[in-house]
Write a protein that holds these residues in place. Structure first.
Motif, mmCIF file in Angstrom:
data_model
loop_
_atom_site.group_PDB
_atom_site.id
_atom_site.type_symbol
_atom_site.label_atom_id
_atom_site.label_comp_id
_atom_site.label_asym_id
_atom_site.label_seq_id
_atom_site.Cartn_x
_atom_site.Cartn_y
_atom_site.Cartn_z
ATOM 1 N N LEU A 100 26.945 83.419 30.489
ATOM 2 C CA LEU A 100 27.371 84.409 31.487
ATOM 3 C C LEU A 100 26.763 84.038 32.831
ATOM 4 C CD1 LEU A 100 26.593 87.808 29.680
ATOM 5 C CD2 LEU A 100 28.840 86.840 30.109
ATOM 6 N N PRO A 101 27.412 84.410 33.898
ATOM 7 C CA PRO A 101 26.760 84.243 35.206
ATOM 8 C C PRO A 101 25.499 85.115 35.257
ATOM 9 C CG PRO A 101 29.108 84.698 35.464
ATOM 10 C CD PRO A 101 28.777 84.921 34.022
ATOM 11 N N ASP A 102 24.414 84.592 35.816
ATOM 12 C CA ASP A 102 23.168 85.349 35.900
ATOM 13 C C ASP A 102 23.375 86.696 36.584
ATOM 14 O OD1 ASP A 102 21.609 83.483 34.569
ATOM 15 O OD2 ASP A 102 20.966 82.482 36.408
ATOM 16 N N ARG A 103 24.192 86.699 37.618
ATOM 17 C CA ARG A 103 24.428 87.926 38.376
ATOM 18 C C ARG A 103 25.035 89.015 37.486
ATOM 19 N NH1 ARG A 103 28.349 89.264 43.220
ATOM 20 N NH2 ARG A 103 27.088 90.857 44.206
ATOM 21 N N ARG A 104 25.959 88.617 36.611
ATOM 22 C CA ARG A 104 26.602 89.603 35.723
ATOM 23 C C ARG A 104 25.593 90.173 34.733
ATOM 24 N NH1 ARG A 104 32.090 88.966 32.154
ATOM 25 N NH2 ARG A 104 32.274 91.170 31.696
ATOM 26 N N LEU A 105 24.750 89.309 34.162
ATOM 27 C CA LEU A 105 23.729 89.772 33.222
ATOM 28 C C LEU A 105 22.730 90.685 33.941
ATOM 29 C CD1 LEU A 105 22.378 89.792 30.468
ATOM 30 C CD2 LEU A 105 21.343 87.580 31.030
ATOM 31 N N ASP A 106 22.276 90.280 35.102
ATOM 32 C CA ASP A 106 21.316 91.087 35.862
ATOM 33 C C ASP A 106 21.903 92.448 36.242
ATOM 34 O OD1 ASP A 106 19.412 89.082 35.688
ATOM 35 O OD2 ASP A 106 19.964 88.210 37.627
ATOM 36 N N LYS A 107 23.172 92.469 36.595
ATOM 37 C CA LYS A 107 23.842 93.716 36.961
ATOM 38 C C LYS A 107 23.884 94.662 35.764
ATOM 39 C CE LYS A 107 28.111 95.355 39.133
ATOM 40 N NZ LYS A 107 29.403 94.942 39.701
ATOM 41 N N HIS A 108 24.203 94.116 34.586
ATOM 42 C CA HIS A 108 24.237 94.950 33.388
ATOM 43 C C HIS A 108 22.842 95.496 33.084
ATOM 44 C CE1 HIS A 108 25.521 96.516 29.517
ATOM 45 N NE2 HIS A 108 24.401 95.993 29.016
ATOM 46 N N LEU A 109 21.832 94.639 33.178
ATOM 47 C CA LEU A 109 20.470 95.082 32.890
ATOM 48 C C LEU A 109 20.014 96.169 33.858
ATOM 49 C CD1 LEU A 109 18.776 91.677 32.046
ATOM 50 C CD2 LEU A 109 19.367 93.529 30.458
ATOM 51 N N ALA A 110 20.449 96.093 35.101
ATOM 52 C CA ALA A 110 20.092 97.113 36.094
ATOM 53 C C ALA A 110 20.720 98.463 35.750
ATOM 54 C CB ALA A 110 20.544 96.668 37.481
ATOM 55 N N ARG A 111 21.858 98.443 35.093
ATOM 56 C CA ARG A 111 22.592 99.680 34.790
ATOM 57 C C ARG A 111 22.336 100.218 33.382
ATOM 58 N NH1 ARG A 111 28.586 98.508 37.310
ATOM 59 N NH2 ARG A 111 27.910 98.410 39.480
ATOM 60 N N CYS A 112 21.931 99.360 32.452
ATOM 61 C CA CYS A 112 21.834 99.756 31.041
ATOM 62 C C CYS A 112 20.366 99.820 30.600
ATOM 63 C CB CYS A 112 22.612 98.766 30.175
ATOM 64 S SG CYS A 112 22.604 99.207 28.417
ATOM 65 N N ALA A 113 19.862 101.032 30.463
ATOM 66 C CA ALA A 113 18.468 101.225 30.072
ATOM 67 C C ALA A 113 18.202 100.694 28.656
ATOM 68 C CB ALA A 113 18.098 102.699 30.163
ATOM 69 N N ALA A 114 19.176 100.826 27.774
ATOM 70 C CA ALA A 114 18.988 100.370 26.395
ATOM 71 C C ALA A 114 18.822 98.844 26.330
ATOM 72 C CB ALA A 114 20.164 100.814 25.523
ATOM 73 N N CYS A 115 19.630 98.128 27.087
ATOM 74 C CA CYS A 115 19.519 96.662 27.101
ATOM 75 C C CYS A 115 18.248 96.213 27.825
ATOM 76 C CB CYS A 115 20.749 96.019 27.737
ATOM 77 S SG CYS A 115 22.189 96.043 26.638
ATOM 78 N N ARG A 116 17.862 96.950 28.857
ATOM 79 C CA ARG A 116 16.624 96.642 29.561
ATOM 80 C C ARG A 116 15.434 96.795 28.611
ATOM 81 N NH1 ARG A 116 18.221 99.497 33.680
ATOM 82 N NH2 ARG A 116 16.981 101.317 33.154
ATOM 83 N N ALA A 117 15.422 97.890 27.855
ATOM 84 C CA ALA A 117 14.341 98.120 26.885
ATOM 85 C C ALA A 117 14.362 97.056 25.800
ATOM 86 C CB ALA A 117 14.481 99.515 26.271
ATOM 87 N N TRP A 118 15.557 96.695 25.341
ATOM 88 C CA TRP A 118 15.686 95.642 24.330
ATOM 89 C C TRP A 118 15.110 94.336 24.867
ATOM 90 C CZ3 TRP A 118 17.734 90.847 23.797
ATOM 91 C CH2 TRP A 118 17.900 90.363 22.502
ATOM 92 N N GLY A 119 15.434 94.017 26.113
ATOM 93 C CA GLY A 119 14.935 92.792 26.732
ATOM 94 C C GLY A 119 13.429 92.788 26.869
ATOM 95 N N GLU A 120 12.854 93.929 27.213
ATOM 96 C CA GLU A 120 11.395 94.022 27.326
ATOM 97 C C GLU A 120 10.730 93.818 25.975
ATOM 98 O OE1 GLU A 120 10.969 97.847 29.174
ATOM 99 O OE2 GLU A 120 11.676 97.098 31.119
ATOM 100 N N ARG A 121 11.297 94.414 24.921
ATOM 101 C CA ARG A 121 10.749 94.219 23.566
ATOM 102 C C ARG A 121 10.884 92.761 23.137
ATOM 103 N NH1 ARG A 121 13.747 98.846 22.671
ATOM 104 N NH2 ARG A 121 15.217 97.695 21.386
ATOM 105 N N ALA A 122 12.035 92.158 23.428
ATOM 106 C CA ALA A 122 12.253 90.753 23.058
ATOM 107 C C ALA A 122 11.278 89.842 23.792
ATOM 108 C CB ALA A 122 13.695 90.350 23.362
ATOM 109 N N GLU A 123 11.015 90.147 25.045
ATOM 110 C CA GLU A 123 10.076 89.333 25.824
ATOM 111 C C GLU A 123 8.657 89.469 25.275
ATOM 112 O OE1 GLU A 123 9.236 88.206 30.467
ATOM 113 O OE2 GLU A 123 10.267 90.068 29.999
ATOM 114 N N ARG A 124 8.255 90.695 24.915
ATOM 115 C CA ARG A 124 6.917 90.879 24.324
ATOM 116 C C ARG A 124 6.808 90.135 22.992
ATOM 117 N NH1 ARG A 124 7.666 96.229 26.103
ATOM 118 N NH2 ARG A 124 8.137 96.902 23.985
ATOM 119 N N LEU A 125 7.857 90.206 22.182
ATOM 120 C CA LEU A 125 7.854 89.498 20.902
ATOM 121 C C LEU A 125 7.755 87.992 21.120
ATOM 122 C CD1 LEU A 125 8.109 89.402 17.835
ATOM 123 C CD2 LEU A 125 10.599 89.461 18.129
#
Length: 112
Positions: free
Chosen positions: A21-46
């Motif tokens: 995906l284009p980075d901009r599209r992924l970043d835009k989704h992460l800015a709008r979707c709290a669930a995916c943002r939280a998932w990403g934070e957990r994945a990064e900690r793991l």
């Protein structure tokens, strides 16, 4: 596009792989979707915990337990190149030297 697609792309990004995906599209989704943002934070900690644990390598106790669970190859099996069948013999599992039937012995797989 569903969150699962974005999470797959985020996982790839965390692993340093192409996201598809284009980075901009992924970043835009992460800015709008709290669930995916939280998932990403957990994945990064793991990922960080796995990297930290892997830096030290497995403990001697863990390695011994693994060898015991793999059939207790016995004394010296923890040495690189140790022969589990002993004295240069073939392994009792019927596999060739490279681990597959008919491999490593110069022959081919048996005909069916």
């Amino acid at each position: 596009m569903r969150c699962a697609h974005f999470r797959t792309a985020l996982s790839a990004r965390l692993d340093g792989e192409p996201t598809g995906l284009p980075d901009r599209r992924l970043d835009k989704h992460l800015a709008r979707c709290a669930a995916c943002r939280a998932w990403g934070e957990r994945a990064e900690r793991l990922r960080d915990r796995v990297v930290e644990a892997g830096a030290a390598g497995p403990s001697a106790d863990w390695s011994a337990a693994l060898l015991a669970n793999l059939g207790g190859y016995g004394a010296g099996a923890d040495r690189v190149g140790a022969d589990p069948a002993g004295a240069g013999g073939a392994a009792a599992d019927g596999l060739g030297a490279t681990g597959g039937p008919g491999q490593g012995d110069g022959g081919s797989a048996p005909e069916r």
